[in-house]
Scaffold this motif. Sequence first.
Motif, PDB file in Angstrom:
ATOM      1  N   MET A 122      -7.276  24.884   7.497  1.00 29.76           N
ATOM      2  CA  MET A 122      -6.209  23.512   7.265  1.00 29.76           C
ATOM      3  C   MET A 122      -5.188  23.876   7.942  1.00 29.76           C
ATOM      4  SD  MET A 122      -6.028  22.909   2.625  1.00 29.76           S
ATOM      5  CE  MET A 122      -5.396  22.106   2.833  1.00 29.76           C
ATOM      6  N   SER A 123      -4.678  22.823   8.272  1.00 22.93           N
ATOM      7  CA  SER A 123      -3.273  23.440   9.082  1.00 22.93           C
ATOM      8  C   SER A 123      -1.836  23.335   7.817  1.00 22.93           C
ATOM      9  CB  SER A 123      -3.276  22.225  10.440  1.00 22.93           C
ATOM     10  OG  SER A 123      -3.288  21.401  10.480  1.00 22.93           O
ATOM     11  N   ALA A 124      -0.262  23.133   8.852  1.00 22.52           N
ATOM     12  CA  ALA A 124       0.633  22.827   7.756  1.00 22.52           C
ATOM     13  C   ALA A 124       1.062  21.539   7.857  1.00 22.52           C
ATOM     14  CB  ALA A 124       1.541  24.423   8.124  1.00 22.52           C
ATOM     15  N   PRO A 125       1.646  21.006   6.891  1.00 26.72           N
ATOM     16  CA  PRO A 125       1.706  19.101   7.374  1.00 26.72           C
ATOM     17  C   PRO A 125       2.598  19.316   8.258  1.00 26.72           C
ATOM     18  CG  PRO A 125       2.100  20.113   5.302  1.00 26.72           C
ATOM     19  CD  PRO A 125       2.475  20.821   5.926  1.00 26.72           C
ATOM     20  N   THR A 126       2.761  17.779   9.161  1.00 22.00           N
ATOM     21  CA  THR A 126       3.614  18.086  10.387  1.00 22.00           C
ATOM     22  C   THR A 126       4.819  17.915   9.944  1.00 22.00           C
ATOM     23  OG1 THR A 126       2.315  16.268  10.668  1.00 22.00           O
ATOM     24  CG2 THR A 126       4.432  16.242  12.129  1.00 22.00           C
TER      25      THR A 126
END
Length: 312
Positions: free
Chosen positions: A1-5
């Motif tokens: 997963m990646s952090a929110p924009t």
Amino acid sequence: MSAPTNTLQTYQAVGNREDLTDVIYRISPTDVPFMSGIGKNKAKSTLHEWQTQDLAAAGNNAQVEGDDATADATTPTVRLNNRTQISRKTVIVSGTQDDGMDPAGRKQELAYQISLKGLELKRDMEFALTQNTTAVTGSSTVARQLRGLEGWVATNNDLGAGGAAPNYGTNTAPTDGTQRAFTESQLKNIIQLSWAQGGKPNVVMLGGTQKQTFSTFQGNSTRFDKGEDRNLTAAIDVYESDFGAIKAVPNRFQRARTAFVLELGRWKVSYLRPMRTTPLAKTGDAEKRMLICEYTLEAGQEKSGGAIRDLL
């Protein structure tokens, strides 16, 4: 997963304070067992002198009844000497670093650096007291040098092939021989030779490799370990010889190829000038301090112990 924009992360943030602990970790050894274990004395000149005395050899003393008394031969004292050696360390710290900054792990930079240099000076002194082989008179361009253990222990030596003991009378350094393994028979030999001369050696001072070998010596004992406690004792710190107990003291600063068997009470470090901190002339925006000591080794009776040389 990646952090929110547009999530601000530490990778982009500016201004986070550094995480620097207030502890400074040091591993360099500072124990000086020889200098700490022997006595202290006062030197009054750069050539420090003392005397030793031997008794006449024991013999069958039988006298004729009624005979006149005649004068026995006397045994004069022996006058020995050693040169004092100057050892020093110098610290220079800028005014900004000493007074302006807030260093981690110490309150003041100059005091911290002085304490470090004091430890380093003690290490240098232990090196000289154990390793120096000859005394140097010195001159206006050559530093005086004391004779250390390597050059003093002359009478009782166990040597490798081609090795030669020192001669402090002629200021001759020992000659290295062929290196060989450290054995219990070598230790017993030097203890016996020292005892025969009148010594009561109580310490064997040796390097790390030789200490591990020493711990394998069996003597007249049998080792037992309790299996249920899951502890295994691999070290021997005291060797019960036929002539008394000998304590094993590892020394990081002596020469690793020599094991000294010593009666510590026969040795002293004699100070012409004890260790002191001296301010140096201020020539700019910096504080200068010099740690200095002038000292020598006094061999009360070197034949009370001995040396096992040329060890692997």
